[in-house]
Design an enzyme around this catalytic site. Sequence first.
Site, PDB file in Angstrom:
ATOM      1  N   SER A 127      11.682   6.390   6.322  1.00  0.00           N
ATOM      2  CA  SER A 127      12.290   5.890   7.572  1.00  0.00           C
ATOM      3  C   SER A 127      12.259   4.358   7.622  1.00  0.00           C
ATOM      4  CB  SER A 127      11.613   6.511   8.793  1.00  0.00           C
ATOM      5  OG  SER A 127      10.309   6.001   8.957  1.00  0.00           O
ATOM      6  N   MET A 162       2.236   5.094  -1.216  1.00  0.00           N
ATOM      7  CA  MET A 162       0.862   5.594  -1.171  1.00  0.00           C
ATOM      8  C   MET A 162       0.082   5.400  -2.477  1.00  0.00           C
ATOM      9  SD  MET A 162       0.896   6.353   1.916  1.00  0.00           S
ATOM     10  CE  MET A 162      -0.631   7.195   2.261  1.00  0.00           C
ATOM     11  N   LEU A 188      -1.445  -0.826  -6.045  1.00  0.00           N
ATOM     12  CA  LEU A 188      -0.949  -1.575  -7.205  1.00  0.00           C
ATOM     13  C   LEU A 188      -2.103  -2.357  -7.841  1.00  0.00           C
ATOM     14  CD1 LEU A 188       2.290  -2.910  -5.498  1.00  0.00           C
ATOM     15  CD2 LEU A 188       2.189  -1.114  -7.235  1.00  0.00           C
ATOM     16  N   HIS A 210       1.746  -1.797   7.571  1.00  0.00           N
ATOM     17  CA  HIS A 210       0.571  -0.935   7.726  1.00  0.00           C
ATOM     18  C   HIS A 210       0.469  -0.468   9.181  1.00  0.00           C
ATOM     19  CE1 HIS A 210      -3.364   0.665   6.775  1.00  0.00           C
ATOM     20  NE2 HIS A 210      -3.802   0.140   7.902  1.00  0.00           N
TER      21      HIS A 210
END
Length: 192
Positions: free
Chosen positions: A21, A94, A97, A113
């Site tokens: 979204s 999710m 990195l 976030h």
Amino acid sequence: MAISTGSKVIRTAVFISGTGSNLKSLIKFSKLKISPISINLIVSNNTKSKGLKYANIFKIKKKIFTFKNKTDEKKILVELKKNKIDLICLAGFMKILSKTFIKNFKGRILNIHPSLLPKFKGLNTHERAINKKEKYSGCTVHFVNSKLDSGKIILQKKVKIKKSDTPKTLAKRILSQEHRLYPKAILKVFNL
């Protein structure tokens, strides 16, 4: 910390894991005259990510990497270079990195976030905010650094927690604010 655009469009990759979204709202934003970005690549770690449908709808190149090993990050970096990507927007991505990956894109990775950082880094933010009897929660757009949800904050939006809120109802209200906040944060980063 603002990034200079000159006058060129910023080639952007959006990393997703779920429904997409925020990706959809970034795509809509990228089509506006005021937007400094174009979305040229969608990356997901989840083959079943519902957000991948937007790649087909809006004819944007997509790549799926499982992130089961380090070579996947190397392959992504190659893909990003090949597509001349200047900016990465994490949108419900999710996976964490690596420091090496982040170094390659230092100051050019943004994340959204679902809490008012530095409170409630990581997962289950809505549940934790309700359990701690917080009056407000919200969302934060920040630069990504090598510490989880700890990069420099660009913008935040407060959302009042209602007595009747469940993690699900709070998540829904915060998500609608995320869709507005991410584009505003991008404009701020590029001094527009």
